[in-house]
Design an enzyme around this catalytic site. Sequence first.
Site, PDB file in Angstrom:
ATOM      1  N   GLY A   1      -2.729   5.373   7.696  1.00 51.95           N
ATOM      2  CA  GLY A   1      -3.654   5.759   6.618  1.00 51.95           C
ATOM      3  C   GLY A   1      -2.920   6.056   5.321  1.00 51.95           C
TER       4      GLY A   1
ATOM      5  N   SER B   1       2.572   1.973   8.483  1.00 51.02           N
ATOM      6  CA  SER B   1       1.637   1.048   7.842  1.00 51.02           C
ATOM      7  C   SER B   1       0.354   1.789   7.523  1.00 51.02           C
ATOM      8  CB  SER B   1       1.322  -0.131   8.767  1.00 51.02           C
ATOM      9  OG  SER B   1       0.394   0.281   9.738  1.00 51.02           O
ATOM     10  N   LYS B   2      -0.311   1.286   6.521  1.00 50.13           N
ATOM     11  CA  LYS B   2      -1.542   1.935   6.103  1.00 50.13           C
ATOM     12  C   LYS B   2      -2.589   1.821   7.204  1.00 50.13           C
ATOM     13  CE  LYS B   2      -4.431   2.655   2.270  1.00 50.13           C
ATOM     14  NZ  LYS B   2      -5.528   1.848   1.841  1.00 50.13           N
ATOM     15  N   ARG B   3      -2.533   0.691   7.899  1.00 59.07           N
ATOM     16  CA  ARG B   3      -3.536   0.481   8.957  1.00 59.07           C
ATOM     17  C   ARG B   3      -3.407   1.545  10.054  1.00 59.07           C
ATOM     18  NH1 ARG B   3      -3.345  -5.105  11.418  1.00 59.07           N
ATOM     19  NH2 ARG B   3      -3.434  -5.731   9.254  1.00 59.07           N
TER      20      ARG B   3
END
Length: 502
Positions: A260, A255-257
Amino acid sequence: MNSDLNKPKNQVRVRFAPSPTGYLHLGGARTALYNWLWARKSNGVFILRIEDTDVERSTKESVQEILGGLTWLGLSWDEGPYLQTDNLPKHVEAAQKLLVSGHAYRCFCTREELEEQRKAAEARKVAFMYDGRCRDLSPEMVDENLRNGMPYVIRFRVPRETSSVVAFEDAVYGRVEKKGQDIEDFVILRSDGRPLYILSNAVDDALDGITHVIRGADGLANTPKQVLIYKALGIDPPIFAHMPLTLDNRKAKLSKRTHGEVVTIAYYREKGFLPWALCNFMALLGWSSGGEQEFFSRDELTEVFDLSKINRSNSIFNYVPGDPRNWTDPKAIHFNATYIRTMPLEELIPFVKHELQEAGLWRGSFENGEKEWFLRTIDLIRARFLTLKDFSFRGRCYFADDFEFDESAVKKNLGKEPRLREFLPELASRMDRLERFEVHSIEEVFRSYSEEKSVKAGILINAARTAVSGTSVGPGLFEMLEVIGKEKVVNRLNKAVELVAS
Ligand code: GLU
């Protein structure tokens, strides 16, 4: 309506159906790639459908990002982009049809009633499932509720007989079965008349004549319900192929969270990836040919790709946050570097041209007067490059004089031997006198001068490398000097005297 939904299936039709609520990420792009491959392999049709029914979370920027990302990857679609919201009336129509045929019913339960049911289930420590109390309301009761203006949702009437089983053959996971009793009477239309995603998604697949639904294994939970919808509407369900998820090396979902930019496609574009190198890498996240081969051209991959070879186990994206050298999975870098090093030069050149243009290093003569030199230079320097960015950063010294000096290289190669103040200008003047400035004559100058001065050739070679390119790594020095050219080499050797420690 049936004729609208039950499309003939004489050609493979697949779709990529992203929700435009964020970035195009590796998982989504891999789904797109597998669909694209399947379409191309089968001479079928690849459809792009933007599932934008979550109005609050969908954005135009996200749609642009998805379109841009797919275009960059070279995953061209044949139909679309269709917007799911354009079909909302059809989804509602399907819900009404299910209501009329008795496959669905109106549920008048209030929020409070449902909350009570949920709490009771919690107290009994069982998973909450709507108890179906509105399933068998008498027509009179329903009419009365409607007359009284009571709000209602429409729920699907899941078969409750003990023997009822929803089954489908997944192209990856094999036969999947779920007992009717374990499936809740799920909502297909909200009380404000908006269809639920699960319905919209299934109806759109029918409207688009989709033959194969290739999607992430997280879609598996929806599939039995969607099979029920298809059957109730008298539609043959598509073939499903659910792909394993890609996890990080600690088995967490990407995930981007958490991870990144490294999970977004835009990141690889900015970092100088070749789109096909990334596709090839992504293809192997969840699929293998069954043999040793890992590098496949577009045509080769299209030929060998098969749904039955998609792995069932989750794949690992081997990325360790915080490691500056491995700014993504090292295997992805390895793929990119290998393509840069080995692909036909004429296929690489357009990418290099774009990179040099962006960096302001491109000259028109690279395609005319200096073409031969340019090709030779690119061929020489690409061997050690990892990304397209390297052509403008590490490769800058080949195209411009204002390259940077790496401090540690200066220290190591120019900072230890004060006599280089004498050696470098002398080498420069011997270079200048060469009639033919090429590998052998250049090497000869270095060898004879090192003997004459009883200084190790390595000292001269390393010093010259740093003087001319600013670094301590690169291709063989003599070849490098030849492509950089006499005039520049002479100037740079002379100029580097300033850097020699006294
Ligand atoms: N819009 C869904 C998603 O982005 C697609 C699910 C499907 O492919 O059926 O997850």
